[in-house]
Design an enzyme around this catalytic site. Structure first.
Site, PDB file in Angstrom:
ATOM      1  N   TYR A 251       0.850  -1.201   0.000  1.00 53.79           N
ATOM      2  CA  TYR A 251       0.000   0.000   0.000  1.00 53.79           C
ATOM      3  C   TYR A 251       0.885   1.250   0.000  1.00 53.79           C
ATOM      4  CZ  TYR A 251      -2.837   3.791   1.850  1.00 53.79           C
ATOM      5  OH  TYR A 251      -3.441   5.008   2.028  1.00 53.79           O
TER       6      TYR A 251
HETATM    7  O1  LIG Z   1      -2.174   6.980   7.743  1.00 57.26           O
HETATM    8  C1  LIG Z   1      -2.273   6.275   6.752  1.00 57.26           C
HETATM    9  O2  LIG Z   1      -1.685   6.537   5.731  1.00 57.26           O
HETATM   10  C2  LIG Z   1      -3.060   5.013   6.803  1.00 57.26           C
HETATM   11  O3  LIG Z   1      -3.969   5.097   7.894  1.00 57.26           O
HETATM   12  C3  LIG Z   1      -4.715   3.957   8.117  1.00 57.26           C
HETATM   13  O4  LIG Z   1      -3.847   2.859   8.388  1.00 57.26           O
HETATM   14  P1  LIG Z   1      -3.510   2.506   9.889  1.00 57.26           P
HETATM   15  O5  LIG Z   1      -2.785   3.609  10.555  1.00 57.26           O
HETATM   16  O6  LIG Z   1      -2.863   1.170   9.860  1.00 57.26           O
HETATM   17  O7  LIG Z   1      -4.972   2.482  10.538  1.00 57.26           O
HETATM   18  P2  LIG Z   1      -5.809   1.286  11.195  1.00 57.26           P
HETATM   19  O8  LIG Z   1      -5.947   0.178  10.249  1.00 57.26           O
HETATM   20  O9  LIG Z   1      -7.028   1.894  11.746  1.00 57.26           O
HETATM   21  O10 LIG Z   1      -4.857   0.824  12.392  1.00 57.26           O
HETATM   22  C4  LIG Z   1      -4.562   1.710  13.454  1.00 57.26           C
HETATM   23  C5  LIG Z   1      -3.721   1.011  14.477  1.00 57.26           C
HETATM   24  O11 LIG Z   1      -4.472  -0.057  15.042  1.00 57.26           O
HETATM   25  C6  LIG Z   1      -3.726  -1.259  14.961  1.00 57.26           C
HETATM   26  N1  LIG Z   1      -4.656  -2.383  14.771  1.00 57.26           N
HETATM   27  C7  LIG Z   1      -5.354  -2.483  13.639  1.00 57.26           C
HETATM   28  C8  LIG Z   1      -6.247  -3.499  13.449  1.00 57.26           C
HETATM   29  C9  LIG Z   1      -6.390  -4.445  14.465  1.00 57.26           C
HETATM   30  O12 LIG Z   1      -7.186  -5.403  14.386  1.00 57.26           O
HETATM   31  N2  LIG Z   1      -5.676  -4.309  15.599  1.00 57.26           N
HETATM   32  C10 LIG Z   1      -4.792  -3.300  15.793  1.00 57.26           C
HETATM   33  O13 LIG Z   1      -4.153  -3.199  16.837  1.00 57.26           O
HETATM   34  C11 LIG Z   1      -2.765  -1.083  13.818  1.00 57.26           C
HETATM   35  O14 LIG Z   1      -1.646  -1.894  14.000  1.00 57.26           O
HETATM   36  C12 LIG Z   1      -2.453   0.396  13.911  1.00 57.26           C
HETATM   37  O15 LIG Z   1      -1.423   0.581  14.816  1.00 57.26           O
HETATM   38  C13 LIG Z   1      -5.535   3.634   6.906  1.00 57.26           C
HETATM   39  O16 LIG Z   1      -6.259   2.432   7.107  1.00 57.26           O
HETATM   40  C14 LIG Z   1      -4.700   3.527   5.670  1.00 57.26           C
HETATM   41  O17 LIG Z   1      -5.539   3.357   4.561  1.00 57.26           O
HETATM   42  C15 LIG Z   1      -3.808   4.730   5.510  1.00 57.26           C
HETATM   43  O18 LIG Z   1      -4.545   5.813   5.082  1.00 57.26           O
END
Ligand SMILES: O=C(O)[C@H]1O[C@H](OP(=O)(O)OP(=O)(O)OC[C@H]2O[C@@H](n3ccc(=O)[nH]c3=O)[C@H](O)[C@@H]2O)[C@H](O)[C@@H](O)[C@H]1O
Length: 443
Positions: A251
């Site tokens: 991504y």
């Molecule tokens: O800033 C971005 O550029 C991206 O932001 C977002 O990604 P992330 O920051 O990964 O958000 P998100 O999935 O909400 O996980 C948040 C936290 O929860 C943790 N997480 C997640 C899922 C889970 O089941 N458990 C967990 O601990 C996980 O490990 C993480 O630490 C957008 O989805 C992406 O499209 C993109 O725009």
């Protein structure tokens, strides 16, 4: 073996003198048969050719007409709807000028819906395009489309990879700006369906830029990059000047590629380009695949949630950014974009190329996010804490927003506490979950 030998014996002539005469007779008979069968074969071949031709022409007729009838775009009525939606409605003599005419890609998405509404509310013209794919519940996207329609924003159902559709849209409306938010989002899903990232974030982006470069006038392009481009960068807070050549997920790699691709279109064709690195955007009408959303759903349903933890038991953290702050950053980017300089695919002079972080500058750990949700939902989460799998996640994000503050006047104002309160209020009103009504009344 014996049976075969007896059959071979039967085929031999009883006296050698008869051989020539009988052979000649047999040959004539065979020749007759041969001519007869060639004639039949010829007739059969003719028949088959005719059948194939009939089938092909019928098939192409059916295909063309079904495409015509199934097309979700085109026609005079459709063009009228596009023009009406794209027309700015700012009062004459308005201090903010004549108003923009913006094509919003991914308009039925989370950020797309909010930006389209905000543009419409201040009097700009907006046309949306969205492919309504099934990455997450399409009914939520359709509900967002209905919300947009109620505010006079028309959303075309179509894919940014459809060059003919894009060309048609630019033929119908001389868009001043494109706000490009259509993308395959999600960090971890890239391991499940890598091709979808290439399709939307690479091929789709190029298809869109091709249409923009050909358009006359060329629009200014503002598009969604991502905080994930910082990848393995560990200098904090993340600044636009930091390295972005070590992505941790496909991504992130496609978003980084998008930054390079947009740069070439800026350089060769004079497209004005602004890339916005969003930091984990959340809020009402959000994306169900994101942690804050899926945690809320699971907590309310009494299901366990998986909370990832970094190495050495360090909690993961994100610079969660509330949607209204992001919308202000997007609109400010459109307002300050500066013109594209090309026409007819030819550059006339240098055009702006900008990249900004849009974050909150206040990272919060994932366990803290869960605690805030528990408080608003009045339900304890069943936490299942596991080591962060090697799935593209990064341990933390933290934005330096000095550049956006300076050039866009960007100033986030919503804490995670406040933003989640608004999100939970929306979630409970939208899904109307009984057990949550108690929590809703307490917000
Ligand atoms: O800033 C971005 O550029 C991206 O932001 C977002 O990604 P992330 O920051 O990964 O958000 P998100 O999935 O909400 O996980 C948040 C936290 O929860 C943790 N997480 C997640 C899922 C889970 O089941 N458990 C967990 O601990 C996980 O490990 C993480 O630490 C957008 O989805 C992406 O499209 C993109 O725009």
């Amino acid at each position: 073996m014996r049976v075969v030998a007896e059959e071979e014996e039967d085929m031999l002539p009883s006296t050698p003198g008869k051989v020539k005469i009988e052979r000649a007779g047999a040959m004539t008979r065979q020749l007759h048969r041969c001519f007869a069968s060639t004639g039949t074969m010829f007739l059969w071949a003719l028949f088959l050719v005719a059948m194939t031709a009939t089938y092909l022409s019928f098939h192409s007729f059916v295909d063309t007409s079904s495409r015509y009838f199934a097309a979700s775009w085109g026609g005079l009525h459709w063009e009228r709807q596009i023009r009406a939606s794209a027309s700015p409605r700012r009062p004459p003599g308005s201090a903010e000028g004549a108003g923009l005419s913006v094509l919003v890609t991914g308009a039925a998405g989370f950020v797309g819906t909010h930006c389209s509404l905000a543009l419409r509310k201040r009097g700009d013209g907006v046309v949306g395009i969205d492919n309504f794919n099934k990455y997450y519940d399409p009914s939520l996207k359709k509900a967002r489309r209905a919300l947009l329609a109620s505010h006079g924003v028309f959303v075309v159902e179509g894919d940014i990879n459809d060059g003919r559709l894009l060309t048609k849209l630019f033929d119908v409306v001389p868009f001043t700006h494109v706000l490009h938010l259509a993308a395959q989002a999600g960090v971890r899903y890239a391991m499940e369906n890598p091709a979808s990232y290439v399709h939307s974030n690479i091929a789709g982006l190029v298809s869109l830029l091709e249409a923009c470069k050909e358009a006359d006038p060329q629009p200014a392009v503002v598009w969604a990059s991502s905080s994930s481009v910082y990848g393995l960068n560990d200098a904090v807070p993340f600044s636009e000047a930091h390295r972005t050549d070590r992505p941790a997920s496909l991504y992130a790699a496609t978003k980084k590629a998008g930054e390079e691709i947009t740069h070439t279109y800026n350089h060769i064709y004079g497209l004005s380009v602004t890339g916005l690195r969003f930091f984990t955007v959340y809020g009402p009408w959000g994306r169900p695949d994101m942690a804050y959303f899926s945690f809320t759903r699971n907590i309310l349903q009494g299901k366990p949630i998986t909370v990832y933890r970094g190495r050495d038991h360090v909690d993961l953290a994100r610079d969660f950014t509330y949607i209204d702050d992001i919308v202000r950053g997007c609109l400010a980017s459109l307002d300050t974009a500066g013109r594209s300089t090309g026409t007819g695919g030819r550059k006339r002079g240098p055009a702006p190329y900008r990249i900004f972080n849009l974050g909150n500058t206040a990272p919060v750990t994932v366990p803290t996010l869960v605690s805030i949700l528990e408080r608003y939902l009045r339900v304890n989460a069943k936490r299942n804490v596991v080591e962060m799998p090697g799935n593209g996640d990064v341990p933390f994000t933290h934005a330096n927003i000095s550049l956006a503050r300076e050039q866009l006047g960007y100033k986030p104002t919503t804490s995670l506490e406040m933003g989640l309160k608004k999100f939970v209020r929306w979630y409970l009103s939208y899904y109307g979950y009984n057990r949550g009504t108690q929590a809703f009344n307490n917000l």
